[in-house]
Structure formats: C-alpha cells, structure tokens
Design an enzyme around this catalytic site. Sequence first.
Site, PDB file in Angstrom:
ATOM      1  N   GLY A  25      31.640  39.578  38.242  1.00  0.00           N
ATOM      2  CA  GLY A  25      32.884  39.035  38.805  1.00  0.00           C
ATOM      3  C   GLY A  25      33.404  39.850  39.977  1.00  0.00           C
ATOM      4  N   ASP A  41      24.959  34.021  36.600  1.00  0.00           N
ATOM      5  CA  ASP A  41      25.969  33.330  35.795  1.00  0.00           C
ATOM      6  C   ASP A  41      25.994  33.957  34.404  1.00  0.00           C
ATOM      7  N   LEU A  42      27.205  34.331  34.005  1.00  0.00           N
ATOM      8  CA  LEU A  42      27.412  35.020  32.719  1.00  0.00           C
ATOM      9  C   LEU A  42      26.972  34.173  31.527  1.00  0.00           C
ATOM     10  N   LEU A  72      33.817  41.955  33.990  1.00  0.00           N
ATOM     11  CA  LEU A  72      35.097  41.412  34.465  1.00  0.00           C
ATOM     12  C   LEU A  72      35.036  39.902  34.668  1.00  0.00           C
ATOM     13  N   ALA A  73      33.851  39.327  34.641  1.00  0.00           N
ATOM     14  CA  ALA A  73      33.729  37.888  34.880  1.00  0.00           C
ATOM     15  C   ALA A  73      34.362  37.115  33.732  1.00  0.00           C
ATOM     16  N   ALA A  74      35.087  36.096  34.076  1.00  0.00           N
ATOM     17  CA  ALA A  74      35.712  35.246  33.056  1.00  0.00           C
ATOM     18  C   ALA A  74      36.301  34.015  33.714  1.00  0.00           C
ATOM     19  N   THR A  93      42.501  41.586  27.010  1.00  0.00           N
ATOM     20  CA  THR A  93      43.772  41.180  27.626  1.00  0.00           C
ATOM     21  C   THR A  93      44.941  41.195  26.647  1.00  0.00           C
ATOM     22  N   GLU A  96      46.926  38.927  26.468  1.00  0.00           N
ATOM     23  CA  GLU A  96      47.064  37.563  25.957  1.00  0.00           C
ATOM     24  C   GLU A  96      46.563  37.460  24.508  1.00  0.00           C
ATOM     25  N   TYR A 148      42.144  30.631  26.203  1.00  0.00           N
ATOM     26  CA  TYR A 148      41.730  31.865  26.896  1.00  0.00           C
ATOM     27  C   TYR A 148      41.911  33.074  25.972  1.00  0.00           C
ATOM     28  N   LYS A 162      38.921  35.480  24.560  1.00  0.00           N
ATOM     29  CA  LYS A 162      38.930  36.923  24.833  1.00  0.00           C
ATOM     30  C   LYS A 162      38.933  37.736  23.536  1.00  0.00           C
ATOM     31  N   HIS A 198      48.056  42.477  35.582  1.00  0.00           N
ATOM     32  CA  HIS A 198      48.056  43.342  36.761  1.00  0.00           C
ATOM     33  C   HIS A 198      47.767  42.490  37.993  1.00  0.00           C
ATOM     34  N   ARG A 228      45.418  39.006  44.175  1.00  0.00           N
ATOM     35  CA  ARG A 228      45.551  38.128  43.019  1.00  0.00           C
ATOM     36  C   ARG A 228      45.309  36.677  43.436  1.00  0.00           C
TER      37      ARG A 228
HETATM   38  P1  NDP Z   1      39.616  36.733  38.542  1.00  0.00           P
HETATM   39  O1  NDP Z   1      39.858  35.366  38.036  1.00  0.00           O
HETATM   40  O2  NDP Z   1      40.198  37.125  39.862  1.00  0.00           O
HETATM   41  O3  NDP Z   1      38.038  36.997  38.610  1.00  0.00           O
HETATM   42  C1  NDP Z   1      37.174  36.493  37.643  1.00  0.00           C
HETATM   43  C2  NDP Z   1      35.756  36.646  38.130  1.00  0.00           C
HETATM   44  O4  NDP Z   1      34.864  36.067  37.171  1.00  0.00           O
HETATM   45  C3  NDP Z   1      35.463  35.945  39.467  1.00  0.00           C
HETATM   46  O5  NDP Z   1      34.651  36.778  40.256  1.00  0.00           O
HETATM   47  C4  NDP Z   1      34.688  34.710  39.033  1.00  0.00           C
HETATM   48  O6  NDP Z   1      33.842  34.197  40.005  1.00  0.00           O
HETATM   49  C5  NDP Z   1      33.887  35.294  37.881  1.00  0.00           C
HETATM   50  N1  NDP Z   1      33.300  34.270  37.017  1.00  0.00           N
HETATM   51  C6  NDP Z   1      33.927  33.217  36.452  1.00  0.00           C
HETATM   52  N2  NDP Z   1      33.045  32.499  35.719  1.00  0.00           N
HETATM   53  C7  NDP Z   1      31.844  33.119  35.830  1.00  0.00           C
HETATM   54  C8  NDP Z   1      30.546  32.854  35.323  1.00  0.00           C
HETATM   55  N3  NDP Z   1      30.299  31.801  34.534  1.00  0.00           N
HETATM   56  N4  NDP Z   1      29.544  33.708  35.644  1.00  0.00           N
HETATM   57  C9  NDP Z   1      29.767  34.776  36.428  1.00  0.00           C
HETATM   58  N5  NDP Z   1      30.970  35.069  36.959  1.00  0.00           N
HETATM   59  C10 NDP Z   1      31.993  34.244  36.655  1.00  0.00           C
HETATM   60  O7  NDP Z   1      40.115  37.745  37.400  1.00  0.00           O
HETATM   61  P2  NDP Z   1      40.708  39.238  37.543  1.00  0.00           P
HETATM   62  O8  NDP Z   1      39.906  39.981  38.535  1.00  0.00           O
HETATM   63  O9  NDP Z   1      42.170  39.161  37.659  1.00  0.00           O
HETATM   64  O10 NDP Z   1      40.425  39.815  36.090  1.00  0.00           O
HETATM   65  C11 NDP Z   1      39.202  40.486  35.777  1.00  0.00           C
HETATM   66  C12 NDP Z   1      38.977  40.392  34.289  1.00  0.00           C
HETATM   67  O11 NDP Z   1      40.040  41.012  33.583  1.00  0.00           O
HETATM   68  C13 NDP Z   1      38.887  38.973  33.756  1.00  0.00           C
HETATM   69  O12 NDP Z   1      37.946  38.957  32.715  1.00  0.00           O
HETATM   70  C14 NDP Z   1      40.279  38.707  33.219  1.00  0.00           C
HETATM   71  O13 NDP Z   1      40.249  37.731  32.214  1.00  0.00           O
HETATM   72  C15 NDP Z   1      40.630  40.088  32.682  1.00  0.00           C
HETATM   73  N6  NDP Z   1      42.035  40.401  32.632  1.00  0.00           N
HETATM   74  C16 NDP Z   1      42.794  40.250  33.755  1.00  0.00           C
HETATM   75  C17 NDP Z   1      44.132  40.561  33.727  1.00  0.00           C
HETATM   76  C18 NDP Z   1      44.971  40.441  34.953  1.00  0.00           C
HETATM   77  O14 NDP Z   1      46.194  40.516  34.826  1.00  0.00           O
HETATM   78  N7  NDP Z   1      44.392  40.324  36.132  1.00  0.00           N
HETATM   79  C19 NDP Z   1      44.778  41.049  32.491  1.00  0.00           C
HETATM   80  C20 NDP Z   1      43.848  41.287  31.408  1.00  0.00           C
HETATM   81  C21 NDP Z   1      42.542  40.939  31.480  1.00  0.00           C
HETATM   82  P3  NDP Z   1      34.347  33.075  41.057  1.00  0.00           P
HETATM   83  O15 NDP Z   1      34.995  33.861  42.177  1.00  0.00           O
HETATM   84  O16 NDP Z   1      33.090  32.402  41.455  1.00  0.00           O
HETATM   85  O17 NDP Z   1      35.299  32.201  40.335  1.00  0.00           O
HETATM   86  P1  GDP Z   2      49.249  34.908  32.214  1.00  0.00           P
HETATM   87  O1  GDP Z   2      50.190  35.877  31.593  1.00  0.00           O
HETATM   88  O2  GDP Z   2      47.826  35.370  32.169  1.00  0.00           O
HETATM   89  O3  GDP Z   2      49.405  33.518  31.715  1.00  0.00           O
HETATM   90  O4  GDP Z   2      49.601  34.948  33.795  1.00  0.00           O
HETATM   91  P2  GDP Z   2      50.300  33.876  34.751  1.00  0.00           P
HETATM   92  O5  GDP Z   2      50.650  34.618  35.987  1.00  0.00           O
HETATM   93  O6  GDP Z   2      49.476  32.654  34.895  1.00  0.00           O
HETATM   94  O7  GDP Z   2      51.619  33.467  33.979  1.00  0.00           O
HETATM   95  C1  GDP Z   2      52.607  34.410  33.625  1.00  0.00           C
HETATM   96  C2  GDP Z   2      53.808  33.678  33.035  1.00  0.00           C
HETATM   97  O8  GDP Z   2      54.456  32.944  34.070  1.00  0.00           O
HETATM   98  C3  GDP Z   2      53.467  32.672  31.942  1.00  0.00           C
HETATM   99  O9  GDP Z   2      54.381  32.826  30.887  1.00  0.00           O
HETATM  100  C4  GDP Z   2      53.663  31.326  32.616  1.00  0.00           C
HETATM  101  O10 GDP Z   2      54.055  30.277  31.730  1.00  0.00           O
HETATM  102  C5  GDP Z   2      54.806  31.664  33.555  1.00  0.00           C
HETATM  103  N1  GDP Z   2      54.924  30.713  34.667  1.00  0.00           N
HETATM  104  C6  GDP Z   2      56.050  30.046  35.022  1.00  0.00           C
HETATM  105  N2  GDP Z   2      55.793  29.233  36.038  1.00  0.00           N
HETATM  106  C7  GDP Z   2      54.486  29.370  36.352  1.00  0.00           C
HETATM  107  C8  GDP Z   2      53.657  28.759  37.332  1.00  0.00           C
HETATM  108  O11 GDP Z   2      54.061  27.924  38.114  1.00  0.00           O
HETATM  109  N3  GDP Z   2      52.353  29.183  37.370  1.00  0.00           N
HETATM  110  C9  GDP Z   2      51.874  30.139  36.501  1.00  0.00           C
HETATM  111  N4  GDP Z   2      50.607  30.539  36.606  1.00  0.00           N
HETATM  112  N5  GDP Z   2      52.649  30.692  35.551  1.00  0.00           N
HETATM  113  C10 GDP Z   2      53.938  30.315  35.478  1.00  0.00           C
END
Ligand code: NDP
Ligand code: GDP
Length: 345
Positions: free
Chosen positions: A9, A61-62, A83-85, A128, A130, A152, A156, A182, A187
Amino acid sequence: MKKIAIITGISGQDGAYLAQLLLDKGYVVHGTYRRTSSVNFWRIEELGIQNHPDLHLVEYDLTDLGANIALVQKVQPDEIYNLAAQSFVGVSFEQPNATAQITGIGALNLLEAIRLVNRKVRYYQASTSEMFGKVQAIPQAEDTPFYPRSPYGVAKLYAHWMTVNYRESYDIFGSSGILFNHESPLRGREFVTRKITDAVAKIKLGKLDCLELGNIDAKRDWGFAKDYVEGMWRILQADESDTFVLATNRTETVRDFVTMAFKGAGIAVEFRGKAEEETAVDIATGKTVMRVNPKFYRPAEVDLLIGNPAKAKAKLGWEPKTTLEQLCQMMVEADLRRNEEGFSF
Ligand code: NDP
Ligand code: GDP
C-alpha cells in the site's frame, strides 16, 4: 548490508510517509501498488521520493495468496509493513465482502507467506481503533475489549487476531499497531478531516458554497500520520513482537475540527440548529458554509475514540509530536495551495 522492507500500500497515505522514513534510515524499500488503468503515485511524488534509487515499486494484489508468497520469496525482506487495505469505513458498508477479502484475508495471505517462506521476517499489521467501535472503556488501551461497528472494523479485528495467533502458534515476529485516526495533507479526500480542509480551501477561494457532512457529534483522537509511521518502525525494532496503541489521548468532535479548519483559513463560523438541521454560518458574511446531510450518516456509528498510548511511550519511547491545531493548519494550507494550483487529488 542495508535492511530490506516491503510496504504494502505505498500509494496510500501511510505507505508514502513510511517509505520516506525508511529510505531516510537507509533501507531498501519495495513498495506495492495495485494494477489499475491509471496508476497514481501523487503522494510519493509530493514527498519527492518516487525516483529514489532504493525505492522499488512492485505491482501486487494482497488478495492473491500466490502473489504474496512470490513477493516474500523474491524480495527476501527483513521487515514487512502490511498497510494495504480497503481502509474506508463508509465503503465497507457498501462492499463488506471485498473489505473482508482485502482487509481481513489479505493479512492472512501475507502471514501465510511468512510462515511458508521465512519465519524470521518481522511483520507489522496495521490495526485500528475502529476495532474498539462501541467502546467498552475510556480511554482505550491494549487490554480494552473490542466491539467493532463496521465491516471494516470486523475485517481488521480478524487480521489483528491472526497476527496474534501466528505470533503464538509459529513464533513469528508479528506485531500489531492499534492506531487511532491519523491524518495529513496526504489523507484521502473521502475521510472527514481532508474532506473538510479541502472544502474549506474551496470555499475560501470561492470555488464552493457549502460543505456537507454527516454526524458532526462523532469524536475522534486525531494525530499526524508522519508521527505514527515512526511508531510503526519502532514497533518492529522492539525486542519482542507485541501489540501497541498509538494515539494522542485527546478527543474532539468533527464539529470542533470544522471550526478549527475554517479558522485556519481566516473564517469565523457559528453553528445554528440541531441534528439534521444543523448548519455553520460564516459570521462575517452570514452565508451557510456547512450543513448536515443525513446521506453521510453511517448504519452504525463509532461515537467516541480516545486512546491511551502509555505502553508505546514506556516500551518504545514513542510520543506524538504534532498538535491537532498544527495538523489542521498544515492540511488547510496544503489544500489552499493545491486548490490555487488546480490540483485534483
Ligand atoms: P489508504 O487508504 O490511504 O491506503 C491504503 C492502501 O492499500 C493503498 O495504497 C491502496 O492502494 C492499497 N490497497 C487497497 N486494496 C489493495 C489490494 N487488494 N492489494 C494491494 N493493495 C491494496 O490508507 P492509510 O494509508 O490511511 O492507512 C494505512 C493502513 O493503516 C490501512 O490498512 C488502514 O486501514 C490502517 N489504519 C489507518 C488509520 C488512519 O487513520 N489512517 C488508522 C488505523 C489504521 P490504491 O491506492 O490502489 O487504492
Ligand atoms: P473513521 O473514523 O475511520 O470512520 O474516519 P472518517 O474520517 O471516515 O470518519 C470520522 C468520523 O467523522 C466518523 O464518525 C464519521 O461518521 C464522521 N463524519 C461526519 N461526516 C462525515 C463525512 O462527510 N465523511 C466522513 N468520511 N466522515 C464523516
């Protein structure tokens, strides 16, 4: 000898920051991306690492077990950061099966590859907050019972327990970082913070009238992604594999983040009405700049997240360095600049 890491990812937010960190530390990094009709590396381009000589981009692909085995066999890594998801909660309600395959079974595929190819590889699982979902304690720590509230979160949780199980069953160094939300200028725009900062920038520049959001009472513990990838690295440098919470221990509502983001663009807002009728008005112009739209409500909500990172501080020396105000300002400024330049990601 340089250490070799696989980051699954790399096209995502954390993948880009982690790649930058590991390259700075002298690693050779193999970053995976998915085959799509138009590959997009805007994040690693923004960080200026796309042409780094120690960065190798690998199509993968994961969900394909054979591809996971082949990847570990070919790269022979010291460390794997999974990190892929399918990482967006909202989409997981629409695509629960795909989310289970990628976010849940995908992690098992990598763990299987390690078990079959080389059990010395250190594995990081991106777990996460979540998974705490309908929270059973405040704040949430490593020993807080889980109660996921979305497909999700459930996927996880499966990946998290598989990591623990492979640690205990096969003596694999499998660690799980339970990271609270984060954010950063990198983002994805579907997540609420970036959706807000991008819209605030557009409203400031006269490109948008009004931002629409769902549940603005939800509370989150938001940190800066760059601080958190440092924590991921530390988790894999520990003497033993384990589970760690990374969080700021501060929680704010989405409404607070809206106020902070508008303030960052020099716009003071006032909230009016309640629940589905709630709006935010620009005090200077009287215009409505935010309104609630129930379309963005989720079938089941996670109301309140706040993490306790004490274990990570004590055992890893990890602490977040960036305040929410600094993070929000950084995101607003990046989106103002991008919107002025016509950037579209
Ligand atoms: P992103 O959604 O920005 O990145 C996810 C990555 O996974 C992308 O590169 C995506 O590729 C890749 N991916 C999705 N499906 C597949 C697949 N089938 N095979 C290979 N790669 C794949 O997430 P973040 O960087 O924000 O988060 C990183 C990880 O941390 C994730 O697992 C997320 O669930 C977890 N996480 C994130 C948090 C946050 O607040 N950011 C909090 C806690 C956990 P593509 O660009 O092609 O879609
Ligand atoms: P999450 O904690 O991984 O679900 O991260 P998000 O950034 O998607 O959402 C954080 C919180 O914001 C959740 O409680 C959502 O319900 C709330 N939220 C309110 N309005 C929105 C919206 O328009 N988009 C998203 N993504 N979240 C929203």
